[in-house]
Design a protein around this motif. Sequence first.
Motif, PDB file in Angstrom:
ATOM      1  N   ASN A 154     -19.312 -45.999  35.407  1.00  0.00           N
ATOM      2  CA  ASN A 154     -18.820 -45.761  36.761  1.00  0.00           C
ATOM      3  C   ASN A 154     -19.116 -44.308  37.130  1.00  0.00           C
ATOM      4  N   LYS A 155     -20.292 -44.080  37.684  1.00  0.00           N
ATOM      5  CA  LYS A 155     -20.760 -42.718  37.940  1.00  0.00           C
ATOM      6  C   LYS A 155     -19.917 -41.994  38.981  1.00  0.00           C
ATOM      7  N   THR A 156     -19.359 -42.730  39.936  1.00  0.00           N
ATOM      8  CA  THR A 156     -18.591 -42.083  41.011  1.00  0.00           C
ATOM      9  C   THR A 156     -17.100 -42.012  40.704  1.00  0.00           C
ATOM     10  N   GLY A 157     -16.668 -42.722  39.634  1.00  0.00           N
ATOM     11  CA  GLY A 157     -15.239 -42.724  39.301  1.00  0.00           C
ATOM     12  C   GLY A 157     -14.399 -43.478  40.313  1.00  0.00           C
ATOM     13  N   THR A 158     -15.026 -44.378  41.051  1.00  0.00           N
ATOM     14  CA  THR A 158     -14.342 -45.115  42.118  1.00  0.00           C
ATOM     15  C   THR A 158     -13.252 -46.029  41.556  1.00  0.00           C
ATOM     16  N   ILE A 159     -12.090 -46.014  42.204  1.00  0.00           N
ATOM     17  CA  ILE A 159     -10.987 -46.923  41.849  1.00  0.00           C
ATOM     18  C   ILE A 159     -10.592 -47.680  43.110  1.00  0.00           C
ATOM     19  N   TRP A 160     -10.678 -48.997  43.075  1.00  0.00           N
ATOM     20  CA  TRP A 160     -10.314 -49.815  44.235  1.00  0.00           C
ATOM     21  C   TRP A 160      -8.812 -49.826  44.394  1.00  0.00           C
ATOM     22  N   ASN A 161      -8.333 -49.653  45.611  1.00  0.00           N
ATOM     23  CA  ASN A 161      -6.887 -49.586  45.869  1.00  0.00           C
ATOM     24  C   ASN A 161      -6.267 -50.950  46.116  1.00  0.00           C
TER      25      ASN A 161
END
Length: 232
Positions: A222-229
């Motif tokens: 996960n290159k962007t470190g995105t976490i779905w809310n």
Amino acid sequence: MKKIYGLEDWVLDTNVKNNSRFVNVRIMFQYPYPDQKVLIDLKPKERLKKIGDGFKDTLKRLTDLNWFDYSELVGTKKRPTGIKAKVKYRVLSKLDKLDLIGSVWIESVEHATKIEIEDKMPDKFFCVKMTVVIEVEGLSHKKQDIEKRLVLIKAQSADDAYQKLEEQKEAFIKPYLNSDGHFVRWRIDSFDDCFETDINSIKDLNKSDGVEVYSQLKSRKNKTGTIWNGRF
């Protein structure tokens, strides 16, 4: 009756009136929250509890109709997703019209003979992923040209799909002359994967939303470190 499954597999004794006939069924409840947006603001454990309470409410509303007594729960006490019961034949049409019910599966019918169906696996559509090596007469390279090919084939199982393609290897490898006068062949090097599709007939390929022919699950960084809310 759209929600009743398996009744067509039974031939009823016409000497017995349907009012006197009983049927053993497995009744599956409708999912209580088809619009899952109502669960967004709840914590995960609260969502599970709400869903379980919804199924329990369905069970109570169904049993309160007093159409029959059930013998066994499907699922768990915390989340009863259905029941097994013995019902009067005439009750089937009532269940079919009930919004609480998702489906009713016939397990046995009194005073009826079950149609014997040949125990043969139906053909399905499988997508086989293969590696094809492109070979040119007399040429040697450190790197080979290859093709990753996906082939859709009708078979009874994954093994059957592999076997059918294995039998076609010799025909597939037939060489041809390229523009330089060299023989070229495309040789199946390996069968890498086999995916069972949901395609039941050629007509499914005409669906406006398309059909899935192959899927492979993988993990990636996960290159962007995105976490779905969890909002949708």
